[in-house]
Design an enzyme around this catalytic site. Structure first.
Site, PDB file in Angstrom:
ATOM      1  N   HIS B 239      41.432  36.654  46.751  1.00  0.00           N
ATOM      2  CA  HIS B 239      40.592  36.554  47.957  1.00  0.00           C
ATOM      3  C   HIS B 239      40.407  37.857  48.749  1.00  0.00           C
ATOM      4  O   HIS B 239      40.874  37.998  49.875  1.00  0.00           O
ATOM      5  CB  HIS B 239      41.091  35.470  48.912  1.00  0.00           C
ATOM      6  CG  HIS B 239      42.581  35.344  49.048  1.00  0.00           C
ATOM      7  ND1 HIS B 239      43.395  36.399  49.364  1.00  0.00           N
ATOM      8  CD2 HIS B 239      43.388  34.264  48.906  1.00  0.00           C
ATOM      9  CE1 HIS B 239      44.645  35.976  49.425  1.00  0.00           C
ATOM     10  NE2 HIS B 239      44.682  34.690  49.150  1.00  0.00           N
ATOM     11  N   ASP B 312      39.970  29.216  46.597  1.00  0.00           N
ATOM     12  CA  ASP B 312      41.107  29.094  47.526  1.00  0.00           C
ATOM     13  C   ASP B 312      41.061  27.732  48.233  1.00  0.00           C
ATOM     14  O   ASP B 312      41.360  27.618  49.430  1.00  0.00           O
ATOM     15  CB  ASP B 312      41.156  30.234  48.542  1.00  0.00           C
ATOM     16  CG  ASP B 312      42.544  30.356  49.193  1.00  0.00           C
ATOM     17  OD1 ASP B 312      43.467  29.595  48.814  1.00  0.00           O
ATOM     18  OD2 ASP B 312      42.699  31.211  50.081  1.00  0.00           O
TER      19      ASP B 312
END
Lengths: 200, 438, 313
Positions: B239, B312
């Site tokens: 991320h 995520d």
């Protein structure tokens, strides 16, 4: 606050001279009734009651040869219709130096209508002291009382319909003196509880 | 367990392959048997026909970064419910992060998750192994045992926590070389982010929320690409959220470092301006950044500096989000909105075409995770892992219709266009029109 | 209409002026023998305090009581209630009890915002200090105090000194004073200014002595000693020397300049006793004015059928 948009069909019922004469007469009546001005305190109810009280004080002072205590009494926080409209800013409460204990308080307002303003004023007064007596002077009494209240001094009795509007102009705030009566103005003028100042 | 009987033959008619040529596609025995004019001719009698005119066909999506919460927080998500969400979102494979309770730091736990995934049967669930014991950041977990287990772990991550100890990170990077593995780093310098609540910048200054500075991410990425280069290892960065991170990755790739990186749909789409609402649905780690950062990660994804989109997906129970900002958990669900949000950020803006989306959401993530049979081209002979995407109808995201056990999406009411309408896992329909087919 | 007071940024110049003018009138009530108005009779104001702050709580309590509201003090401080669940449950409880206004002090920035927008509760929310975010009634009472001493705020130079990073008082003051037209300079060591302060509607400086030149108001912020341990500054002595207000610095101020402090003071740290007790210090007056300003806020939010704030005047 002056609802000038209604004045296109408003009719003048008192002109500037009429207003002057009415105030002069009231000044003399106050003196006569109280046998002088020894213990008189004038309290104007904002907004237009305040300049009217000041003018009365001037006239009484001229006759008596000494100044009459004058002040203002804001009744906003004591109104019984507070919860019916958005909260609004406060007027000024200003007592003369001597206060009001044991005085003859003359409340001064422009228009007497339902009597709710005066009821609130009596409540407000009781928080400030204990006058000997309370009297009421108004420039216009338009009737339609909702409380057992009457004026001691009236500039002009003006029979009206509840659908009419009565507008008092004072030169201190509005540039000229006059009392106007307007045509039917819809719902708010039909509710006599909404009396205050020139917007009724 | 599942798939004991072969699925019926399926003829998909008129799909636009990777958003380009319109063609029929025949699936037989879980494999793409024919494409084009041959497909209809090769059809048997018991073949099911799917009208896919106007739909885009992509290889089944692969998520490198999913929190399935099982074992430990089955109130928020289970492997089964998360698999359903994945299937609805167009995914045929997900990587289940290790921060469960117990932590996936032994062969036993990763095999349990792998078996739960097989039982659910809606997508391939590949457990990620913890790098350090209990995510404690001090001792290496038994990476070899996890790699050799039935789960065949190839991605190792302490996600949620950063492997901040430089020596430990170096050892992990070196050690996984023997396993053909990769360390997926959650880049967050811990001291710089103590008590951090949101991106540090103009908005945090106004809101009085403790800042999570970009440098806390960038400094770890800089250190790790240097370490990976030094020891000749493969590194994956989870991320990526800042413009500076993209620059560092671009520099490292230019130097030949074997580094890959992912970006989430929310970091492609949302900014820290949303935090002004103090709505905890926008609380996520790493935090939402500025528009400048969003623009940079989009460009990085478009030019390949960032390899993959990863969700995520972080389900949280209602209690963990229905509270004041500081008390709220970090994370947002993402599997079911990933394609729509990513397309809004990349396709609608002209930064990527559908072939590019297939590359970033399927081909490259599968390669990074060393998955066989996923992220393959739509060719005859390949496993029939694919998703059909409706790209022409505006719809509004409805959290109540989600398959995930949790509803912590920041996109409620957001209008999107791309929507997965059918997902096939080795030829079997796993989801259609927003519902999983168990 | 704005039913809530969550941030000083919610207030337009008209709103702020209305509050200050109303407070002016209400301050006169405090001079009367009967310090009470019937205005909020039958209305319930809950003081919901998740943090100890006796002075703020009693100020709101006095304000509500002078307007004849029923006041319920709810002290929710304690480790088990720092969880969000509790804020929700507490809010639902207060809603069930019919709270017309909730005055909330909370250690989490944004908690009043959450309460106002959660749908848990229908009444007005007044932010009495949230984390390191804002404390709008403090800014209003500070502005009120400045106006009384300096007659106007527009164009005045206000210097706010100290731990701006962790100060809700500074944030609200910067926003409100900008609305009122003052020129604000924040002075602090760089470690105690937030990243992003450059975008606030004010100046900032690291040099106290230079900033004091021409100041009309000097507002000293409380600096907590524990900040020293987190390396925000090397020692109390160095902080005081560089950023404390002592008699020497005070002597260089203009004659009309006033010294303010939101309290509680760390005498000897950010302000010396000589300054705190000097004629220029209006710190006790700030406390007095707090009641009038909070009366004005409660009256304008609750006194009518609808709030008097946030209209499109």
């Amino acid at each position: 606050m002056v609802r000038s948009e209604s004045s296109h069909e408003a009719r003048e019922v008192l002109d500037a001279d009429d207003v002057q004469r009415a105030l002069t007469r009231i000044a003399h009546e106050v003196l006569e009734r109280n046998k002088g001005a020894q213990s008189v305190v004038l309290l104007g109810i904002p907004s237009r009651g305040v300049p009217l009280a000041q003018r009365l004080a001037t006239r009484i002072g001229e006759v008596e040869g000494r100044a009459v205590p004058v002040g203002s009494l804001d009744i906003t926080m004591f109104r019984d219709d507070l919860r019916m409209r958005p909260a609004r800013g406060l007027g000024r409460t200003e007592l003369p130096d001597g206060g009001i204990d044991d005085a003859v308080v003359v409340l001064v307002d422009d228009v007497l209508y339902s009597g709710r303003t005066i009821r609130a004023a009596l409540d407000a007064l009781s928080e400030l002291g204990r006058p000997q007596s309370v009297q009421l002077a108004v420039l216009v009494d338009r009737g339609h009382r909702q409380f057992p209240i009457r004026a001691d001094y009236v500039g002009k009795n003006l029979p009206t319909s509840t659908r009419e509007t009565v507008q008092v102009l004072v030169s201190e705030l509005d540039g000229s003196d006059a009392v106007l009566i307007g045509g039917t103005e819809g719902d708010d003028s039909a509710d006599p509880s909404g009396e205050q100042g020139g917007s009724v | 367990m599942t798939n004991t009987t072969s699925p019926a033959d399926v003829l998909i008619k008129g799909a636009s392959l990777l958003g380009a040529e319109v063609s029929d596609l025949l699936i037989v025995d879980g494999v793409i048997a024919a494409i084009g004019a041959d497909a209809a001719r090769a059809t048997g009698s018991d073949c099911q026909t799917v009208d896919a005119y106007g739909l885009v066909a992509l290889p089944g999506l692969v998520d490198l970064h999913t929190h399935l919460r099982e074992p430990g927080r089955e109130d928020a998500e289970t492997v089964a419910s998360g698999s359903a969400a994945a299937a609805v979102g167009g995914f045929t494979a997900v990587h289940a992060m290790a921060n469960t309770d117990p932590v996936a730091d032994t062969a036993g736990v990763v095999e349990q998750v792998w078996h739960l995934g097989r039982r659910a049967g809606l997508c391939d669930v590949h457990p990620v192994g913890a790098v350090t014991l209990g995510l404690g950041g001090t001792e290496l977990a038994e990476l070899g045992a996890m790699a050799e287990s039935a789960a065949r772990v190839r991605v190792f991550s302490d996600d949620g926590k950063c492997v901040s100890d430089a020596v430990l990170m170096r050892r992990a990077l070196e050690y996984v070389k023997a396993l053909d593995g990769v360390v997926a780093q959650h880049a967050q310098e811990p001291r710089l982010t103590e008590g951090a609540q949101m991106n540090e910048g103009a908005v945090s200054a106004v809101l009085g929320l403790r800042g999570w500075p970009a440098v806390a991410e960038e400094s770890i990425i800089a250190r790790d690409v240097l370490l990976a280069g030094h020891v000749g290892s493969r590194l994956h960065v989870c991320h990526v959220s800042t413009a500076g991170s993209v620059e560092i990755l671009r520099w490292a790739k230019g130097r030949g470092v074997d580094v890959t990186a992912e970006v989430t749909p929310h970091h492609l789409f949302l900014t820290d301006e949303h935090v002004r609402t103090y709505d905890p649905r926008f609380k996520v780690n790493p935090p939402l950044r500025t528009q400048e950062d969003v623009d940079a990660v989009r460009r990085g994804l478009a030019d390949g500096t960032i390899d993959a989109i990863a969700t995520d997906h972080a389900p949280h129970s209602i209690e963990d989000k229905d509270c004041e900002w500081a008390a709220a958990a970090m994370g947002m669900v993402g599997l079911e909105t990933a394609l729509g949000v990513a397309a809004a950020a990349m396709v609608d803006t002209g930064l990527l075409d559908w072939a590019g989306m297939a590359d970033r959401m399927s081909v490259r993530p599968a390669r990074i995770g060393r998955l066989d049979g996923q992220g393959r081209p739509l060719n005859v002979g390949e496993p029939a892992n694919l998703v059909l995407v409706d790209t022409g109808t505006r719809y509004s995201v409805d959290p109540q219709s989600m398959q995930s056990r949790s509803r912590n999406t920041p996109y409620a009411g957001v209008e999107l266009t791309a929507r997965p309408v059918a997902t096939y896992l080795r030829g079997r329909l796993t989801a259609s029109e927003g519902s999983a087919r168990r | 209409m704005t039913r809530h007071l969550l941030s000083a940024a919610d207030l337009s110049l008209d709103d702020a002026t209305l509050i200050l003018d109303t407070a002016d009138e209400l301050a006169r009530v405090s001079d009367r023998p009967v310090k009470k108005l019937p205005t909020l009779r039958g209305r319930t104001v809950v003081n919901l305090f998740f943090e100890d702050s006796t002075r703020t709580r009693i100020s709101f309590e006095a304000a509500a009581k002078r307007l004849s509201a029923d006041v319920i003090n709810f002290s929710a401080k304690g480790s088990s209630v720092s969880k969000g669940e509790s804020l929700k449950d507490t809010a639902l409880t207060l809603e069930a009890m019919g709270a017309d206004a909730v005055v909330i002090r909370h250690p989490a920035s944004g908690a009043p915002h959450t309460l106002a927008h959660s749908g848990w509760i229908g009444g007005s929310i007044v932010n009495a200090g949230d984390g390191t975010h804002e404390h709008p009634t403090q800014a209003l009472l500070d502005a009120f105090t400045m106006r009384r001493h300096l007659s106007t705020i527009s164009g005045r130079k206000v210097v706010i000194v100290g731990d701006v990073l962790h100060s809700r008082v500074a944030r609200s003051n910067v926003l409100l004073l900008a609305t009122l037209g003052a020129e604000v300079t924040l002075v602090a060591p760089p470690t105690l200014l937030p990243v992003g302060v450059g975008q606030w509607p004010c100046e900032h400086s690291y040099d106290l002595d230079a900033s004091l030149v021409g100041a009309d108001v000097v507002m000293m912020l409380r600096v907590q000693r524990e900040r020293m341990n987190a390396a925000f500054f090397p020692s109390v002595r160095e902080y005081s020397r560089r950023y404390g207000l002592d008699a020497d610095r005070m002597s260089r101020l203009a004659d009309h300049a006033i010294v303010m402090h939101p309290g509680p003071m760390n005498r000897g740290l950010e302000i010396t006793a000589a300054v705190a007790d000097s004629d220029r210090a209006v710190i006790i007056e700030q406390v007095t004015n707090g009641v009038s300003v909070r009366m004005a806020v409660l009256y304008l939010l609750l006194g009518g059928s609808d709030s008097a704030l946030g209209g499109d005047q």
